[in-house]
Write a protein that holds these residues in place. Structure first.
Motif, PDB file in Angstrom:
ATOM      1  N   LEU A 168      -8.414 -34.188   0.320  1.00 16.05           N
ATOM      2  CA  LEU A 168      -8.199 -35.202   1.359  1.00 16.05           C
ATOM      3  C   LEU A 168      -9.165 -35.021   2.520  1.00 16.05           C
ATOM      4  O   LEU A 168      -9.623 -36.006   3.113  1.00 16.05           O
ATOM      5  CB  LEU A 168      -6.761 -35.130   1.896  1.00 16.05           C
ATOM      6  CG  LEU A 168      -5.685 -35.966   1.228  1.00 16.05           C
ATOM      7  CD1 LEU A 168      -4.397 -35.865   2.025  1.00 16.05           C
ATOM      8  CD2 LEU A 168      -6.116 -37.421   1.091  1.00 16.05           C
ATOM      9  N   VAL A 169      -9.463 -33.774   2.862  1.00 15.28           N
ATOM     10  CA  VAL A 169     -10.444 -33.516   3.916  1.00 15.28           C
ATOM     11  C   VAL A 169     -11.803 -34.075   3.509  1.00 15.28           C
ATOM     12  O   VAL A 169     -12.517 -34.681   4.324  1.00 15.28           O
ATOM     13  CB  VAL A 169     -10.536 -32.005   4.215  1.00 15.28           C
ATOM     14  CG1 VAL A 169     -11.639 -31.734   5.229  1.00 15.28           C
ATOM     15  CG2 VAL A 169      -9.204 -31.475   4.736  1.00 15.28           C
ATOM     16  N   ALA A 170     -12.171 -33.887   2.249  1.00  9.74           N
ATOM     17  CA  ALA A 170     -13.431 -34.449   1.749  1.00  9.74           C
ATOM     18  C   ALA A 170     -13.416 -35.971   1.812  1.00  9.74           C
ATOM     19  O   ALA A 170     -14.425 -36.605   2.150  1.00  9.74           O
ATOM     20  CB  ALA A 170     -13.673 -33.967   0.315  1.00  9.74           C
ATOM     21  N   VAL A 171     -12.269 -36.569   1.508  1.00  5.94           N
ATOM     22  CA  VAL A 171     -12.124 -38.025   1.607  1.00  5.94           C
ATOM     23  C   VAL A 171     -12.311 -38.473   3.053  1.00  5.94           C
ATOM     24  O   VAL A 171     -12.978 -39.477   3.334  1.00  5.94           O
ATOM     25  CB  VAL A 171     -10.743 -38.451   1.081  1.00  5.94           C
ATOM     26  CG1 VAL A 171     -10.426 -39.891   1.484  1.00  5.94           C
ATOM     27  CG2 VAL A 171     -10.687 -38.308  -0.433  1.00  5.94           C
ATOM     28  N   ALA A 172     -11.732 -37.725   3.984  1.00  2.00           N
ATOM     29  CA  ALA A 172     -11.879 -38.054   5.407  1.00  2.00           C
ATOM     30  C   ALA A 172     -13.340 -37.990   5.831  1.00  2.00           C
ATOM     31  O   ALA A 172     -13.835 -38.866   6.560  1.00  2.00           O
ATOM     32  CB  ALA A 172     -11.039 -37.094   6.256  1.00  2.00           C
ATOM     33  N   ALA A 173     -14.050 -36.974   5.363  1.00  2.00           N
ATOM     34  CA  ALA A 173     -15.472 -36.843   5.692  1.00  2.00           C
ATOM     35  C   ALA A 173     -16.272 -38.015   5.119  1.00  2.00           C
ATOM     36  O   ALA A 173     -17.155 -38.565   5.795  1.00  2.00           O
ATOM     37  CB  ALA A 173     -16.001 -35.517   5.169  1.00  2.00           C
TER      38      ALA A 173
ATOM     39  N   PRO B 235     -13.349 -43.667   0.387  1.00  5.64           N
ATOM     40  CA  PRO B 235     -14.014 -43.313  -0.878  1.00  5.64           C
ATOM     41  C   PRO B 235     -13.301 -42.169  -1.591  1.00  5.64           C
ATOM     42  O   PRO B 235     -13.045 -41.116  -1.007  1.00  5.64           O
ATOM     43  CB  PRO B 235     -15.414 -42.867  -0.411  1.00  5.64           C
ATOM     44  CG  PRO B 235     -15.616 -43.523   0.911  1.00  5.64           C
ATOM     45  CD  PRO B 235     -14.264 -43.583   1.546  1.00  5.64           C
ATOM     46  N   GLY B 236     -12.957 -42.407  -2.852  1.00  4.84           N
ATOM     47  CA  GLY B 236     -12.331 -41.368  -3.655  1.00  4.84           C
ATOM     48  C   GLY B 236     -10.836 -41.193  -3.444  1.00  4.84           C
ATOM     49  O   GLY B 236     -10.225 -40.342  -4.099  1.00  4.84           O
TER      50      GLY B 236
END
Length: 287
Positions: free
Chosen positions: A78-83, A36-37
């Motif tokens: 990218l960390v937010a995407v991973a989450a 997502p994103g």
């Protein structure tokens, strides 16, 4: 830049390798991942990556750190995407862990980049260590983990594929932890990472290469072959260096590790494997 020719050459090599990872390999690899994103972030990636790459060639200080800062923000996204991917899939299987590692580790490298460009010794690490942390987290952390995930899928999650997909993230993490603890833990991490990389190399040769046809591109097979052959050699160098640091046995100095292990991993493995897989990728095979 000043010093003996090999030191200057190693400094230039680090900057070029980091720029290659930031501007070319990471965005290519991200296009092979569904999360997502991620798609809009990948389209915007060139601007902060280019700014971060330019910062590498400026003297340490405010200007260089400010140029590197947008890249740090992009990696934090990218960390937010991973989450978001983890919340969506709720899976921590081997291949998923490798993908999450590829999405998260660039942020650690980017943090080291901003600190090093500012001339700040972050968490007690001196500037040369921070400078080398940047390529390590982009290549062992992101590129290698992503290739391990791709190989895991291509090999249908076989035992060797699971070993690679688990060992590459675990080895990268233990090596990083070894920075804080001691050289012996770093050696353990190097062993685990090497096992993972060798598993990936073996599967590239035995499972991936046989499935490549001329219709995929005449250069794809040679590129994957180079990636598979170079990887065991560069990881032997990493093991010898980690062993030497832990035991005091003779080993290559850092500048020669950069010019052999570092450049070999970046060009022989990272560039060849990522570009070849990007050429092979089909929509239904994205991670």
């Amino acid at each position: 830049m000043s010093g003996p020719p090999t030191v200057v050459l190693a400094e230039v090599a680090v900057r070029l390798v980091v720029a290659l990872g930031m501007i070319v390999l990471l965005p290519l690899g991200l296009r092979l991942v569904r999360a997502p994103g991620l798609a809009p972030l990948t389209r915007l990636w060139p601007a902060p990556a280019l700014a971060g790459a330019v910062s590498l060639w400026l003297p340490r200080g405010v200007t260089a750190s400010l140029l590197a800062a947008p890249y740090l923000l992009a990696t934090l996204a990218l960390v937010a995407v991973a989450a978001a991917r983890l919340l969506r899939d709720r899976s921590l299987r081997a291949g998923d862990v490798a993908v999450l590692t590829a999405l998260v580790t660039p942020s650690v490298g980017a943090l080291a980049l901003v600190a090093e460009r500012a001339g700040v010794e972050l968490l007690g690490f001196d500037l040369p260590v921070l400078a080398l942390t940047v390529p390590h987290l982009h290549y062992a952390g992101a590129v290698a983990a992503l290739v391990a995930a791709l190989v895991h899928r291509a090999a249908d999650g076989s035992g060797l594929a699971r070993l690679g997909a688990w060992s590459v993230p675990a080895g990268t993490g233990v090596v990083l932890l070894g920075y804080f603890v001691d050289d012996w833990l770093e050696l353990v991490g190097a062993v685990v990472l090497s096992v993972g990389m060798w598993s990936v190399a073996a599967l590239l040769l035995t499972r991936v290469l046989p499935s490549v046809t001329r219709a995929d591109g005449a250069w794809v097979r040679p590129a994957l072959w180079v990636a598979a052959v170079v990887l065991p050699l560069t990881m032997l160098l990493a093991l010898s260096w980690a062993l030497g640091e832990a035991t005091g046995l003779p080993h290559l100095p850092v500048r020669w590790m950069v010019l052999t292990h570092g450049v070999g991993n970046a060009l022989g493995f990272g560039l060849c494997a990522t570009v070849a897989w990007y050429r092979l990728a089909r929509e239904e095979e994205l991670l």
